[in-house]
Design a protein around this motif. Structure first.
Motif, PDB file in Angstrom:
ATOM      1  N   PHE A 174       0.838  -1.211   0.000  1.00 41.70           N
ATOM      2  CA  PHE A 174       0.000   0.000   0.000  1.00 41.70           C
ATOM      3  C   PHE A 174       0.868   1.255   0.000  1.00 41.70           C
ATOM      4  O   PHE A 174       0.585   2.222  -0.722  1.00 41.70           O
ATOM      5  CB  PHE A 174      -0.932  -0.004   1.216  1.00 41.70           C
ATOM      6  CG  PHE A 174      -1.811   1.209   1.297  1.00 41.70           C
ATOM      7  CD1 PHE A 174      -2.901   1.346   0.453  1.00 41.70           C
ATOM      8  CD2 PHE A 174      -1.543   2.221   2.210  1.00 41.70           C
ATOM      9  CE1 PHE A 174      -3.719   2.480   0.520  1.00 41.70           C
ATOM     10  CE2 PHE A 174      -2.349   3.346   2.285  1.00 41.70           C
ATOM     11  CZ  PHE A 174      -3.447   3.481   1.433  1.00 41.70           C
ATOM     12  N   LEU A 175       1.943   1.242   0.801  1.00 36.59           N
ATOM     13  CA  LEU A 175       2.848   2.393   0.842  1.00 36.59           C
ATOM     14  C   LEU A 175       3.479   2.625  -0.528  1.00 36.59           C
ATOM     15  O   LEU A 175       3.576   3.769  -0.998  1.00 36.59           O
ATOM     16  CB  LEU A 175       3.928   2.173   1.901  1.00 36.59           C
ATOM     17  CG  LEU A 175       4.999   3.269   2.019  1.00 36.59           C
ATOM     18  CD1 LEU A 175       4.360   4.597   2.433  1.00 36.59           C
ATOM     19  CD2 LEU A 175       6.079   2.865   3.024  1.00 36.59           C
ATOM     20  N   GLY A 176       3.929   1.560  -1.179  1.00 32.11           N
ATOM     21  CA  GLY A 176       4.518   1.690  -2.505  1.00 32.11           C
ATOM     22  C   GLY A 176       3.527   2.246  -3.514  1.00 32.11           C
ATOM     23  O   GLY A 176       3.879   3.080  -4.361  1.00 32.11           O
ATOM     24  N   TYR A 177       2.266   1.794  -3.410  1.00 30.42           N
ATOM     25  CA  TYR A 177       1.221   2.293  -4.311  1.00 30.42           C
ATOM     26  C   TYR A 177       1.000   3.790  -4.104  1.00 30.42           C
ATOM     27  O   TYR A 177       0.905   4.558  -5.072  1.00 30.42           O
ATOM     28  CB  TYR A 177      -0.077   1.521  -4.054  1.00 30.42           C
ATOM     29  CG  TYR A 177      -1.280   2.099  -4.758  1.00 30.42           C
ATOM     30  CD1 TYR A 177      -1.495   1.858  -6.124  1.00 30.42           C
ATOM     31  CD2 TYR A 177      -2.205   2.894  -4.076  1.00 30.42           C
ATOM     32  CE1 TYR A 177      -2.597   2.395  -6.772  1.00 30.42           C
ATOM     33  CE2 TYR A 177      -3.306   3.434  -4.721  1.00 30.42           C
ATOM     34  CZ  TYR A 177      -3.493   3.186  -6.063  1.00 30.42           C
ATOM     35  OH  TYR A 177      -4.583   3.718  -6.715  1.00 30.42           O
ATOM     36  N   MET A 178       0.932   4.213  -2.858  1.00 31.35           N
ATOM     37  CA  MET A 178       0.689   5.627  -2.564  1.00 31.35           C
ATOM     38  C   MET A 178       1.848   6.510  -3.020  1.00 31.35           C
ATOM     39  O   MET A 178       1.637   7.608  -3.551  1.00 31.35           O
ATOM     40  CB  MET A 178       0.450   5.813  -1.062  1.00 31.35           C
ATOM     41  CG  MET A 178      -0.825   5.160  -0.544  1.00 31.35           C
ATOM     42  SD  MET A 178      -2.322   5.774  -1.360  1.00 31.35           S
ATOM     43  CE  MET A 178      -2.352   7.471  -0.778  1.00 31.35           C
ATOM     44  N   ILE A 179       3.084   6.024  -2.836  1.00 38.15           N
ATOM     45  CA  ILE A 179       4.250   6.839  -3.180  1.00 38.15           C
ATOM     46  C   ILE A 179       4.454   6.914  -4.690  1.00 38.15           C
ATOM     47  O   ILE A 179       4.658   8.002  -5.259  1.00 38.15           O
ATOM     48  CB  ILE A 179       5.514   6.297  -2.493  1.00 38.15           C
ATOM     49  CG1 ILE A 179       5.436   6.525  -0.969  1.00 38.15           C
ATOM     50  CG2 ILE A 179       6.770   6.966  -3.050  1.00 38.15           C
ATOM     51  CD1 ILE A 179       6.602   5.924  -0.196  1.00 38.15           C
ATOM     52  N   SER A 235      11.046 -11.435  -5.193  1.00 41.73           N
ATOM     53  CA  SER A 235      12.217 -11.057  -5.984  1.00 41.73           C
ATOM     54  C   SER A 235      11.901 -10.831  -7.457  1.00 41.73           C
ATOM     55  O   SER A 235      12.723 -10.280  -8.182  1.00 41.73           O
ATOM     56  CB  SER A 235      13.313 -12.118  -5.851  1.00 41.73           C
ATOM     57  OG  SER A 235      12.884 -13.349  -6.388  1.00 41.73           O
ATOM     58  N   THR A 236      10.718 -11.268  -7.905  1.00 42.25           N
ATOM     59  CA  THR A 236      10.351 -11.045  -9.308  1.00 42.25           C
ATOM     60  C   THR A 236       9.423  -9.845  -9.484  1.00 42.25           C
ATOM     61  O   THR A 236       9.193  -9.399 -10.603  1.00 42.25           O
ATOM     62  CB  THR A 236       9.654 -12.290  -9.898  1.00 42.25           C
ATOM     63  OG1 THR A 236       8.554 -12.667  -9.056  1.00 42.25           O
ATOM     64  CG2 THR A 236      10.631 -13.462  -9.997  1.00 42.25           C
ATOM     65  N   THR A 241       7.169  -2.182  -5.896  1.00 44.27           N
ATOM     66  CA  THR A 241       5.942  -2.806  -5.407  1.00 44.27           C
ATOM     67  C   THR A 241       6.074  -3.261  -3.964  1.00 44.27           C
ATOM     68  O   THR A 241       5.189  -3.013  -3.134  1.00 44.27           O
ATOM     69  CB  THR A 241       5.557  -4.012  -6.288  1.00 44.27           C
ATOM     70  OG1 THR A 241       5.351  -3.569  -7.631  1.00 44.27           O
ATOM     71  CG2 THR A 241       4.291  -4.678  -5.776  1.00 44.27           C
ATOM     72  N   LEU A 242       7.166  -3.944  -3.631  1.00 44.22           N
ATOM     73  CA  LEU A 242       7.314  -4.495  -2.286  1.00 44.22           C
ATOM     74  C   LEU A 242       8.676  -4.217  -1.667  1.00 44.22           C
ATOM     75  O   LEU A 242       8.764  -3.747  -0.528  1.00 44.22           O
ATOM     76  CB  LEU A 242       7.067  -6.011  -2.309  1.00 44.22           C
ATOM     77  CG  LEU A 242       7.263  -6.766  -0.988  1.00 44.22           C
ATOM     78  CD1 LEU A 242       6.339  -6.224   0.088  1.00 44.22           C
ATOM     79  CD2 LEU A 242       7.039  -8.260  -1.199  1.00 44.22           C
ATOM     80  N   LEU A 243       9.758  -4.480  -2.426  1.00 44.96           N
ATOM     81  CA  LEU A 243      11.102  -4.429  -1.848  1.00 44.96           C
ATOM     82  C   LEU A 243      11.434  -3.042  -1.284  1.00 44.96           C
ATOM     83  O   LEU A 243      11.800  -2.915  -0.115  1.00 44.96           O
ATOM     84  CB  LEU A 243      12.138  -4.830  -2.911  1.00 44.96           C
ATOM     85  CG  LEU A 243      13.574  -4.995  -2.410  1.00 44.96           C
ATOM     86  CD1 LEU A 243      13.665  -6.152  -1.425  1.00 44.96           C
ATOM     87  CD2 LEU A 243      14.529  -5.225  -3.567  1.00 44.96           C
TER      88      LEU A 243
END
Length: 579
Positions: A174-179, A235-236, A241-243
């Motif tokens: 969610f944080l990655g989506y917002m940023i 890792s893919t 998105t996540l890392l």
């Protein structure tokens, strides 16, 4: 000695080092160019090459290099005394580790974001590139297998960490989506994500989730299988998105944990109960050279060069940020190791419960826990020493023990998971580079390369079977070899950076001396390990160790030939004409 005084001296020293030696290296040796176009911009693809604000990248980089290394190493090495441990962490990080990390990052920024192994082809020759990539593959092979197992053990030891760690995944997405999609302020939303994260920590403290046995498989084995599946997926995915967002949260989590520990040191001011110097603990290997192998990440670690050149160089948006990210993060990691030494060398003396319920304090607490190398070297023992020592200091100013233990448990698992993610992603790059070199482009793509990375680690972790004892024997026995291989790779990364500087006609002594020291110390340790593996009949460890050792010798010989040519042979004339 009072732990507060030691911590103050060390932290002031790290700040001074960054603003003097670090800035000298950036300006005079690596000649950082603020106007240079970085690979993140030149090769931007939205997946791996992504220009990233330095605060966000610092969080990703630091959490990737930290992991459990700066905790586990000092927690074992303090058996030789807290003075040797703190000397190596302090001076090693300033003059070796930070130089190694910073140099690997700058060299990669000047070479299209290529890994330190891949850069060896242009700087030295194609044979060395293949040799280095194989050495890196061996290390990451061990790292992925062992850290998947360690996370399984940690989840089993600290079931209160299960809810917070897994809820961090949707919070990070969610944080990655917002940023990146909504373009919100990353500072504000990062702080909000951390607040939510700590709410889940409190929930986890009172709602621990213990994994049951499933289909006859031990809970630890089940967690290891889950972590392999997770690492493949994570890792893919694109780094945004996540890392990146998860590491950003973990970085803030680290800042909070460090602040809590610092406050604990200030309030409790525990006296050291560990010996000042203990050169011959029962059953321990010799202090020289094993101090420099056991304490890796807190002083210098070859894995850091893979993060610097494997992921961070692909995200660094300006060479100006490289000092802060490369040199600065290593010194912060040294600060973490300093606090670990305080926790296990002084905090443990405030009280530790034994299995029978007896509470041991003072010197007795330390000497019982570190009675011999066998007791100190166990994974559970060293992690318990850090967690209990930290919780003791946090309790001194009012944090309930249950909450303190959960905070530190989540801290450990989160950083171990970050190392697992980064190692799998970097292994995917390495496998892809090897397949590309051998004209197999189909296998170099993201999913085939990641499958090879995860599948080989799976085979290593379960090479003895799926029982708990077999898994422990199959992967955890590789831990002693990991330390030596990791430090040998640090020496080789410094060798590549030395050639990089030499070709640019820049004084390379600042990387050459640390490289020679690490080659001698870790080569010495490897020879001792090979002798021990042979005597015990541990032929898997012996074979891997011997292969890496021979590859290293071959690479050093090839590199020294090139260095000789750069400084006085025909190659020197060619380089001069280019200049």
């Amino acid at each position: 000695m009072n732990s507060l005084l030691l911590a103050v001296v060390c932290f002031v020293g790290y700040i001074v080092a960054y603003n003097t030696y670090g800035k000298f290296l950036a300006r005079k040796i690596f000649q950082v160019d603020v106007n240079a176009v970085c690979p993140s911009t030149a090769l931007q693809d939205g997946k791996d090459f992504v220009p990233t604000p330095r605060e966000v990248l610092f969080g990703h980089h630091f959490t990737s290099i930290a992991g459990l290394g700066p905790i586990v190493g000092p927690a074992i090495a303090i058996i030789w005394g807290w003075v040797p441990a703190i000397i190596w962490v302090f001076f090693g990080s300033i003059f070796m580790g930070a130089v190694h990390d910073f140099g690997s990052l700058v060299a990669s920024l000047r070479n299209q974001g290529r890994s330190v192994g891949d850069m060896a082809s242009g700087l030295i020759n194609n044979r060395v590139r293949t040799l280095f990539l194989l050495i890196i593959f061996f290390e990451l092979w061990i790292v992925i297998a062992v850290f998947a197992l360690i996370i399984g053990i940690l989840f089993n030891m600290y079931p209160a960490a299960v809810i917070p760690v897994w809820l961090e995944v949707p919070i990070a997405v969610f944080l990655g989506y917002m940023i990146y999609k909504k373009r919100v302020n990353h500072h504000f939303w990062g702080i909000m994500a951390v607040i939510v994260m700590y709410i889940t920590v409190i929930i986890g403290a009172y709602v621990p989730l213990k994994m049951p046995s499933i289909m006859g498989l031990n809970p630890i084995v089940i967690w290891v299988l889950i972590m392999f599946i997770y690492s493949y997926i994570a890792s893919t995915l694109p780094v945004t998105t996540l890392l990146q967002p998860r590491d950003y949260i973990n970085a803030h989590q680290l800042y909070v944990a460090l602040a809590l520990l610092v406050i604990g040191v200030i309030v409790s001011r525990p006296e050291f109960v560990a010996p000042t110097y203990n050169p011959a603990p029962e059953g321990a290997p010799p202090l020289w050279p094993f101090l420099f192998v056991v304490i890796a990440c807190g002083a210098i670690s070859g894995f850091h060069s893979l993060v610097s050149s494997g992921t961070s160089a692909k995200q660094c948006e300006s060479e100006r940020d490289s000092l802060f990210i490369g040199y600065g993060s290593m010194l912060l990691e040294a600060g973490l190791s300093t606090l670990v030494i305080v926790a296990v060398g002084a905090g443990i003396g405030m009280g530790i419960a034994e299995k029978g319920g007896e509470i041991l304090t003072g010197t007795t607490a330390f000497t019982t826990h570190y009675a011999s190398w066998a007791t100190a070297a166990g994974l559970g023992a060293k992690l318990k020493a850090f967690v209990v020592g930290s919780a003791n200091m946090m309790e001194s100013y009012g944090i309930p023990v249950q909450i303190a233990l959960t905070i530190m448990g989540v801290f450990l698992v989160s950083f171990a998971a970050t190392t697992l993610d980064s190692a799998t992603r970097i292994q995917r790059y390495v496998v892809g580079e090897l397949f590309t070199a051998y004209k197999m482009p189909a296998m170099a793509k993201a999913h085939p390369a990641t499958f090879v990375a995860v599948a080989t680690a799976f085979i290593l972790a379960f090479n003895q079977g799926f029982g708990l004892k077999e898994v422990t024997k199959g992967a955890l026995l590789l831990w002693p070899l990991f330390g030596t291989v990791n430090q040998l790779m640090a020496a080789l990364a410094l060798l590549v950076v030395t050639v990089f500087l030499a070709r640019r006609k820049v004084p390379a002594v600042y990387t050459f001396i640390p490289m020679v020291f690490m080659v001698l110390m870790t080569g010495w340790a490897m020879i001792i390990n090979l002798d021990k593996f042979s005597a015990k009949g541990d032929w898997l460890l012996f074979s891997i160790g011997l292969a890496v050792f021979l590859l290293e010798i071959w690479m050093i010989i090839e590199s020294l030939i090139v260095l000789k040519q750069v400084y006085g042979g025909p190659l020197a004339e060619t380089e001069a004409k280019k200049a």
